[in-house]
Design a protein around this motif. Sequence first.
Motif, mmCIF file in Angstrom:
data_model
loop_
_atom_site.group_PDB
_atom_site.id
_atom_site.type_symbol
_atom_site.label_atom_id
_atom_site.label_comp_id
_atom_site.label_asym_id
_atom_site.label_seq_id
_atom_site.Cartn_x
_atom_site.Cartn_y
_atom_site.Cartn_z
ATOM 1 N N ASP A 262 0.827 -1.204 0.000
ATOM 2 C CA ASP A 262 0.000 0.000 0.000
ATOM 3 C C ASP A 262 0.863 1.256 0.000
ATOM 4 O OD1 ASP A 262 -2.325 -1.453 -0.054
ATOM 5 O OD2 ASP A 262 -2.642 -1.387 2.112
ATOM 6 N N TYR A 263 1.960 1.222 0.763
ATOM 7 C CA TYR A 263 2.845 2.393 0.806
ATOM 8 C C TYR A 263 3.480 2.612 -0.566
ATOM 9 C CZ TYR A 263 6.328 5.719 2.420
ATOM 10 O OH TYR A 263 7.091 6.856 2.588
ATOM 11 N N TYR A 264 3.864 1.518 -1.218
ATOM 12 C CA TYR A 264 4.446 1.620 -2.567
ATOM 13 C C TYR A 264 3.462 2.270 -3.529
ATOM 14 C CZ TYR A 264 6.228 0.281 -7.127
ATOM 15 O OH TYR A 264 6.672 0.321 -8.428
ATOM 16 N N ALA A 265 2.210 1.801 -3.524
ATOM 17 C CA ALA A 265 1.207 2.345 -4.442
ATOM 18 C C ALA A 265 0.967 3.824 -4.179
ATOM 19 C CB ALA A 265 -0.095 1.562 -4.305
ATOM 20 N N ALA A 266 0.900 4.209 -2.891
ATOM 21 C CA ALA A 266 0.652 5.610 -2.557
ATOM 22 C C ALA A 266 1.844 6.488 -2.928
ATOM 23 C CB ALA A 266 0.351 5.726 -1.058
ATOM 24 N N LEU A 267 3.069 6.008 -2.656
ATOM 25 C CA LEU A 267 4.258 6.777 -2.995
ATOM 26 C C LEU A 267 4.412 6.898 -4.510
ATOM 27 C CD1 LEU A 267 6.854 8.218 -2.157
ATOM 28 C CD2 LEU A 267 7.988 5.988 -2.043
ATOM 29 N N CYS A 268 4.117 5.804 -5.220
ATOM 30 C CA CYS A 268 4.188 5.808 -6.678
ATOM 31 C C CYS A 268 3.228 6.858 -7.248
ATOM 32 C CB CYS A 268 3.848 4.422 -7.217
ATOM 33 S SG CYS A 268 4.005 4.275 -9.002
ATOM 34 N N ALA A 269 2.006 6.887 -6.734
ATOM 35 C CA ALA A 269 1.007 7.842 -7.218
ATOM 36 C C ALA A 269 1.446 9.277 -6.940
ATOM 37 C CB ALA A 269 -0.338 7.562 -6.550
ATOM 38 N N ARG A 270 2.032 9.500 -5.769
ATOM 39 C CA ARG A 270 2.493 10.854 -5.419
ATOM 40 C C ARG A 270 3.596 11.318 -6.359
ATOM 41 N NH1 ARG A 270 3.279 14.330 -0.841
ATOM 42 N NH2 ARG A 270 5.323 15.326 -0.893
ATOM 43 N N LEU A 271 4.586 10.464 -6.584
ATOM 44 C CA LEU A 271 5.709 10.834 -7.448
ATOM 45 C C LEU A 271 5.252 11.054 -8.892
ATOM 46 C CD1 LEU A 271 8.493 8.460 -6.080
ATOM 47 C CD2 LEU A 271 8.255 10.920 -5.690
ATOM 48 N N GLU A 272 4.300 10.249 -9.336
ATOM 49 C CA GLU A 272 3.810 10.417 -10.700
ATOM 50 C C GLU A 272 2.991 11.690 -10.849
ATOM 51 O OE1 GLU A 272 1.894 6.749 -11.685
ATOM 52 O OE2 GLU A 272 3.743 5.950 -12.550
ATOM 53 N N ARG A 273 2.262 12.082 -9.813
ATOM 54 C CA ARG A 273 1.546 13.366 -9.857
ATOM 55 C C ARG A 273 2.532 14.519 -9.973
ATOM 56 N NH1 ARG A 273 -1.715 10.993 -5.796
ATOM 57 N NH2 ARG A 273 -0.580 12.130 -4.168
ATOM 58 N N GLN A 274 3.639 14.405 -9.252
ATOM 59 C CA GLN A 274 4.663 15.442 -9.346
ATOM 60 C C GLN A 274 5.287 15.477 -10.737
ATOM 61 O OE1 GLN A 274 7.345 14.456 -6.104
ATOM 62 N NE2 GLN A 274 6.243 15.767 -4.680
ATOM 63 N N MET A 275 5.513 14.286 -11.309
ATOM 64 C CA MET A 275 6.104 14.224 -12.643
ATOM 65 C C MET A 275 5.194 14.865 -13.690
ATOM 66 S SD MET A 275 7.655 10.364 -12.414
ATOM 67 C CE MET A 275 7.954 10.230 -14.171
ATOM 68 N N MET A 276 3.871 14.764 -13.503
ATOM 69 C CA MET A 276 2.922 15.321 -14.462
ATOM 70 C C MET A 276 2.994 16.842 -14.514
ATOM 71 S SD MET A 276 -0.422 12.882 -13.922
ATOM 72 C CE MET A 276 -1.391 13.803 -15.121
ATOM 73 N N VAL A 277 3.446 17.474 -13.431
ATOM 74 C CA VAL A 277 3.588 18.931 -13.423
ATOM 75 C C VAL A 277 5.057 19.340 -13.536
ATOM 76 C CG1 VAL A 277 1.454 19.314 -12.142
ATOM 77 C CG2 VAL A 277 3.596 18.970 -10.883
ATOM 78 N N GLY A 278 5.883 18.404 -13.995
ATOM 79 C CA GLY A 278 7.281 18.723 -14.264
ATOM 80 C C GLY A 278 8.209 18.665 -13.079
ATOM 81 N N LEU A 279 7.784 18.054 -11.984
ATOM 82 C CA LEU A 279 8.626 17.948 -10.788
ATOM 83 C C LEU A 279 9.158 16.534 -10.646
ATOM 84 C CD1 LEU A 279 6.476 19.937 -8.185
ATOM 85 C CD2 LEU A 279 8.526 20.729 -9.379
ATOM 86 N N ARG A 280 10.411 16.434 -10.280
ATOM 87 C CA ARG A 280 11.041 15.132 -10.043
ATOM 88 C C ARG A 280 11.760 15.165 -8.703
ATOM 89 N NH1 ARG A 280 12.104 12.076 -14.695
ATOM 90 N NH2 ARG A 280 12.851 10.511 -13.228
ATOM 91 N N ARG A 281 11.679 14.059 -7.975
ATOM 92 C CA ARG A 281 12.462 13.926 -6.747
ATOM 93 C C ARG A 281 13.307 12.677 -6.867
ATOM 94 N NH1 ARG A 281 10.668 13.277 -0.360
ATOM 95 N NH2 ARG A 281 12.745 13.738 0.467
ATOM 96 N N ALA A 282 14.614 12.862 -6.953
ATOM 97 C CA ALA A 282 15.512 11.752 -7.237
ATOM 98 C C ALA A 282 15.604 10.768 -6.077
ATOM 99 C CB ALA A 282 16.903 12.267 -7.585
ATOM 100 N N ASP A 283 15.721 11.284 -4.844
ATOM 101 C CA ASP A 283 15.857 10.399 -3.680
ATOM 102 C C ASP A 283 15.450 11.149 -2.422
ATOM 103 O OD1 ASP A 283 18.020 12.039 -2.926
ATOM 104 O OD2 ASP A 283 19.435 10.796 -4.032
ATOM 105 N N LYS A 284 15.603 10.502 -1.285
ATOM 106 C CA LYS A 284 15.144 11.085 -0.023
ATOM 107 C C LYS A 284 15.971 12.284 0.408
ATOM 108 C CE LYS A 284 17.894 7.906 2.820
ATOM 109 N NZ LYS A 284 17.837 6.854 3.838
#
Length: 294
Positions: A262-284
């Motif tokens: 569940d944490y993977y799915a939620a984190l994946c969705a968050r990162l992909e939402r950021q990618m859709m607006v041009g934001l990337r987070r490489a690591d912690k």
Amino acid sequence: MARPRKPHPATALRRSFVTPEGVDLKIELSTAGARAGAFMLDLLMMLAILAVATIVIGATAIATESVLLGGLWLIGFFFLRNGWFALFEMGGRGATPGKRIIGLRVVARDGSRLTGGAVIARNAMREIEFFLPMTFFFSTIAESGTDKMISILALIWSGIFLFFPLFNRDRLRVGDLLAGTWVVQRAKVKLGQDIVASLAQSDQPRRTFSDHALSLYGEYELQTLEEVLRLADNDSLVTVAAAIRRKADLPDDGDDYGFLSDYYAALCARLERQMMVGLRRADKYSEASRERAA
């Protein structure tokens, strides 16, 4: 007597990478070929910049009849070939444009955050390993006698360092040995859609996570979590789940695999939402930033 098995190509470059939280990320090291390819791409970009600078400085020198601009060109070339690698690797992605294109990044071998000192140390050695010998080589290549011998020795010297990664199991440059760094495969852009799809089809109730809990990690850790879920090794599941719960201040419900899924799915969705607006987070260790052209 049975012969020892050779490691499978898929795992020959897999290494344990224990973070300060005690999680073994089991990263995959870069191959020597990938590192050479990234270096050549960086060299081509640097040569393009150098060519433009040479034309501009040369035209200016002719127009102004100034001899000082030649010295400016030499100083600029020195800072370009040294600053290019160090400044890019000090960034949040830990990679030059060439490494980003190939899909590589630099990390500290002890699992801690990559420091400026380590980056400077590994790149200062490149001047001794490659650029300085090549300067001697090209400056004396047309000469004879003693100068010719110097160019040959410079080429041999560079060759020793150039092929050094082929003769150690971790594909390390001498600079990596001194700085305590690895060059590893970077998190892939495709974020495990098959795992997310399988979770979406499950009838089990899904856990929800706060913004704080999901803001703890980036793409690099997401890739690691995906690998843990695919392998389904109980010890890894327990260790990673405990680390996330402790850091996010979440209770232990006794279902490590379900929690991580569940944490993977939620984190994946968050990162992909950021990618859709041009934001990337490489690591912690890095903050979300706008994607730049490589």
